[in-house]
Structures are given as C-alpha cells and as structure tokens.
Design an enzyme around this catalytic site. Sequence first.
Site, short mmCIF file in Angstrom:
data_model
loop_
_atom_site.label_atom_id
_atom_site.label_comp_id
_atom_site.label_asym_id
_atom_site.label_seq_id
_atom_site.Cartn_x
_atom_site.Cartn_y
_atom_site.Cartn_z
N GLU A 59 0.82 -1.21 0.00
CA GLU A 59 0.00 0.00 0.00
C GLU A 59 0.86 1.26 0.00
O GLU A 59 0.88 2.04 0.97
CB GLU A 59 -1.00 -0.06 1.15
CG GLU A 59 -1.99 -1.20 0.94
CD GLU A 59 -2.99 -1.40 2.08
OE1 GLU A 59 -3.15 -0.48 2.89
OE2 GLU A 59 -3.58 -2.49 2.15
N GLU B 189 -9.85 3.40 0.33
CA GLU B 189 -9.81 3.75 1.76
C GLU B 189 -8.87 4.94 2.00
O GLU B 189 -9.11 5.77 2.89
CB GLU B 189 -9.39 2.55 2.61
CG GLU B 189 -8.03 1.96 2.24
CD GLU B 189 -7.69 0.67 3.00
OE1 GLU B 189 -8.33 0.38 4.01
OE2 GLU B 189 -6.75 -0.03 2.56
C1 NOJ Z 1 -8.35 -2.79 5.39
C2 NOJ Z 1 -9.16 -3.05 4.18
O1 NOJ Z 1 -8.46 -2.71 3.02
C3 NOJ Z 1 -10.45 -2.29 4.30
O2 NOJ Z 1 -11.22 -2.41 3.13
C4 NOJ Z 1 -11.21 -2.79 5.51
O3 NOJ Z 1 -12.38 -2.04 5.68
C5 NOJ Z 1 -10.36 -2.70 6.76
N1 NOJ Z 1 -9.08 -3.26 6.55
C6 NOJ Z 1 -11.00 -3.41 7.93
O4 NOJ Z 1 -10.98 -4.79 7.74
CA CA Z 2 -5.96 -2.25 2.90
#
Ligand code: NOJ
Ligand code: CA
Length: 690
Positions: free
Chosen positions: A193, A498
């Site tokens: 990431e 995210e």
């Molecule tokens: C990281 C994931 O990429 C995300 O999509 C998720 O909501 C969170 N972890 C919690 O599991």
């Molecule tokens: Ca992630």
Amino acid sequence: MNNQTSRNRPSPTLLGSVLALGVTMGLHSAAAARDDVTHSQCSPDARVCFAVTTVDGIPSYTVTRDGRQVIAPSALGFMLRGAGKWQHGVKLGEATRTSHTETWEQPWGESRLVTNDYREIRVPMVEQVRDRRTIELVARVFDDGVGFRFEFPEQAQLADVRIDEELTEFDLATDGGEIEAWWIPGGEWNRYEYLYRNTPAREVGTAHTPITFRRADGLHIAIHEAALVDYAAFWLQRVEGQRFRTRLAPSSQPWKVRRAAPFATPWRTVLIGEDAPALYAAADMFLNLNEPSRIDDLDWFTPHKYVGIWWGMHLDIWSWNDGPKHGATTENALRYIDFAAEHGFGSVLIEGWNRGWWSESGRDFRFAEAYPDFDMDRVAAYAKAKGVEIMGHHETAGNAGLYERQLEDALDYYAAHGVRSVKTGYVADAGMVLREDPDGTEQWEYHDGQFMVRHHAHVAERAAEHRIAINAHEPVKDTGLRRTWPNLVTREGARGTEYMAWGAPPNPPDHEPTLLFTRMLSGPFDLTPGIVSLEGRDGRPLPNTLARQLADYVAIYSPIQMAADLPENYARFPDALAFIEQVPVDWERTRVLAGEIGEYAVVARQRRGGEDWWIGGITDAHRREIALDLAFLPAGTRYMAEIWRDGEGGGIEGDRFAMVREKRPVRAGDRLILTMEHGGGFAMSLRPAE
Ligand code: NOJ
Ligand code: CA
C-alpha cells in the site's frame, strides 16, 4: 530456424544474443568460450528469444527481441541451507523443445478467450563439482515475453530442499539511454500500500513486483512472477547499475523456502511491449503460466456490483466494534439490503458484525459469533427474500493461525447463511502475521512469505469446497492463480479507495493511470470506486472529478466492483448512480486504446455476451484532450454513445462535480474529441442503435 543449440559457432539467428553473452559476461579467454554451450528458444513469431549458457561454469540467461538485448546476460543460482551455493561448476545438458498452441475460456475476466501460444525449452543444469546436483531450467517464450522456472528433480543429494536465497538476476539491457522505473518498495511495513514512484532504474532500491520499466527507445518491460505456489514471493533488489536479483520474502525459519523434491519454483517473468497498451495486453501470460481450473462447477458465483457497510467506518462516522457508533447493526444491514435490491446491486458487504474487532493481533476474533446488535439469521433471511446476497468479511488483523483454526466453522457459518463471497483481511505490519507451531510457540511471518502463500492456497481450497469466492485484502500479490482457483475473484494489494478517506496524502490522480500498467498487470483489484460525494473524512476533498470516479469502473478491472459511497450520497447524484447501475463487470474483450504510465489511459471493454462497449478515460493532474478513434467497432454498425464527461470549468482545481451526461449517435471509424479535466476522466457506453 529459431530453435538451435550451438557449440562454439553460434548460428546466424543466435549471433546477436550469443555474442552479447560473451561480451557482457566478460569472457576472459577463448578457452572459456569453448567450454560453454548455448541453448536457445524463440517465440512463435521468432522475435523474442531466450538463451541460456554457462560462463566459467556459472549459468546465465539472456532475453532478446529482434536480436537486441532486453535482459543482458544474467546469472542464475541458489543458496541452499546446509548444502552451500548452487552456482559454480555447472554444465548444461541436452535441451528438449516443445511448442504449444491453445485458446481457452475464462469463467469471467477482462476477456473471455485467452490464447496461450509459446515455445518451450528444457535444459538440465548439472553441477560438475560437489554433489553433482541437477536443476532443470524450463523457459516458455511468448511473442510478448518470457517465463522461466527451476525444477528440482528427485535426487538423493538434494531431497529436503531448504532455500536461503534465490539468486536469479535480471540485468536490464540499455539502449544507451536512461531506463525509467515505476515501483513500490518491497519488504516495508505497509506491504503493497504505497504510492508508486517513478525514478531512473538505477535508483530503485528493493521493489515489489510487478515493476515496470520503460527504455529510452520506448520498449516497455515488466518483471514479475506467475504461479506463486508453495514458495516465497520475491522482491526485486537492485544490485548495482541496472542489475537486479530476486530476494525472497523471509520466513520465521532460518530458510525462506522448504520443499521436498521434486518441485518447481514459480515462473520468473519478463513482459515486453512496444508501448504501455501492449504491455497490458501481454499480461495474459500470467494466466497462461498457471494450471487450469481445479473447480468444476462455478455456477454459484456471478460477477456483480456490491455496496456495503464500509465507507462509514473509513469516514469515522461508524465503528467496526460495537458501541455507540457501531456500523454493522441489523437496522443498517436491512437498509443497505433495501438499497441494493432497489438499484440492482448483487451483494451487501457487512464489516464489523462479528466479535473481536481490533483486539491486539486479532487474538479475540470470533468468525461465527455476532455482536448483540446484529441478527445474522434475520439479515440473511431478509437478503434472501430481496434477492440480494450478503458478502461476508473475515478480518484477521494478521492472525492467520487463529483464522486457520476457525476456518471450517467460519465457512460453514457463512455457507449456511447463503454467503457466496467473503472479503478477507490481514491488517498487520509486514512481518507481523501470527501463527503457532504445533507446540503453541508463536511465530511471526511476512504477508508474502511461504507460510502465507500456503495459507491463501488453503483458504482458496476450503472456500471453493464451501462454494465461496474470496476477495483478499492485505493479500499476497496476484500471480495469475485465479486460473487454477477462479474463486480467488479479486484482491487488494495496492492503495485502494480507503486512502481517499484518511490517507495522507490521498491517492493522487496519477494513481490509477500508474496502476493500470503496474499492479493491474498481475490481475483484478478491489479498488472500491464510486465515491460520488468526492469527500473523505472530515470533509476532505477527493482529488478526483465525478466523471473520473465513474471511469475507474471500466479502467480498473474486478469481477466484483463496489459502489463504495453511502446510499444517501447516491441519492444526490442520480446521473452518476445511473452509470454505476449499468456498467458491466464481466467482459468479452478488452482493448487499451491509448495510455502512458502514470499519465493517462483510455480503456475499451466489450460486455461479455453483449454487443455494447464501455470506455473509461482517466488522466493524472493534467488536462488532456483525447481523440477517441472508434475504429475498433465493427464496420458499418451504428451506435448510440452515452457519455459521462467532465464539464466546463471542471477538474480538481475547478468544480469537481461539473459533469455532462449526453448522447451522441456514432459509427465505426468516427473520431470523438473528449476533454479530461485535471484529475478527471470520462466514461462512455456504446450500444448498437436500433
Ligand atoms: C483494510 C481493508 O483494506 C479495508 O477495506 C477494511 O475495511 C479494513 N481493513 C477493515 O478490515
Ligand atoms: Ca488495505
């Protein structure tokens, strides 16, 4: 003739690569040259050739295209625990050659049909010193690249193989100019990431793969691996200049890989394209280098779009754990199911319904026990009545050991509630995956070490048995295993949406135009686009336009695509929602019409089983005018184009919401001029006119 073995006197077709081998390996004397045998094999179109030789007893290979080097002579070898180095005093045995032509059908994908045409060469490499250990080199040469792997045959002196390091090198041949690289760091805490960096190849450190290079003459090259099975993933480490070598992801054990012979390593791959779109097209090689499907019946899974209890947590208006902000309540789940049913979404992802959220190293997770305010039986029955599926979630916080112990119960529980796809998650720093030895001793592993590679294979196999598809977040990188396990439908393994909620910085507009020619070479990505509110946590603006959020649905492939925003936000943007409702997720064929790494791309895909085409255009922070050439459409047919594009005064420095939705009649051969504003894009459907 392409396929020849030369002793001392190279044949004219091989002259380029063999001479180059001699020169660059720095052959000291004619005597040394006389001992060295070279075997080679070329692609079906004869343009790409792979050659292997030994120089002073060290095995090395070269890749050429049109007689010019792509990979200069590069050494091969292994560090074997308790058995020393396998690299010196090696002699090549007799080569065997085969060829293969096949077209096979994917259950779903970027294209329905995949052609698999290659020429293969197999060369035993036999140590003349120590224990005379043999490793066979197998290379498959395609028109757009090469895959090669090492096979360890059964042999008494090398039965329990413990690999400390693999010494496969990739010495990038220059055309005299600078080679550029697009890469993310390998082995760092945040796994895959990271934002891609664009540096000279000479300035790469240790990188994850796929890593993409562009030479000054325009040749595009990507290094990666295929069929990562029961082995550690490799990071590509720069040794000096433009010479790289494999560095295997570590394990909790003194060695990185342990296997019993006979076995084969994953394929080491070099994709070659004349431009960025050709590189994307070459990536079928990863599927081709994997074994055919092990799942006979796939009727239970259909590619689809989904919504979910998700963005609210990333905005921090909801929480995963129970309490006053709990997102996964029965009430919220029913509301999302209603929204999905009303707008044709196939499933609803529900995160944070089960006990144990964000306990230290995930030690308290219970995968079949709901929080008190979530009634799984009621939610599942309601979803079924509405014709919507629940998408399950298994966050492990990197506690893969705990997950393995509960896996059977966890999958039984979901299967009993009609769940057909599960998002998994391994949120933990690199090197912080937890498992236990049989005696209970805790061990810490890497997300891409051999243990996790085996873990993901185990989860795939058990999930398939339960007729469940997997969407892994914080996964190991994709290496084409979806051919063998089609239920590995998509994964994360990149910076997703995210980061648009809380990332510092958020994903910049050049992110997807970079991903398309790097990360996306390896396979589908659960990007989770569709943030039509263009707003992250505490109102921070997304550096994207509305049209761009739509374009990503076509540009970035996944057979499950999320509409990630809150339902109330979709109500405010009906034109955008109309696009998201309609855009397909499964394709007959794909053509990247134009693109440059990290700058822009125009991707056209035809709906699987339909006549309609969909196009996504994405740009970096620069405004671009695109002349869209519709020459790829069948001649004579008239289409109605529906376009969602950035409006006047749009772009990330202007009004990000300015979007025009319009219809225009078009036909094959037309050229449409389209403007993508700064950080923007366009999306388009083309349906045959009545
Ligand atoms: C990281 C994931 O990429 C995300 O999509 C998720 O909501 C969170 N972890 C919690 O599991
Ligand atoms: Ca992630």
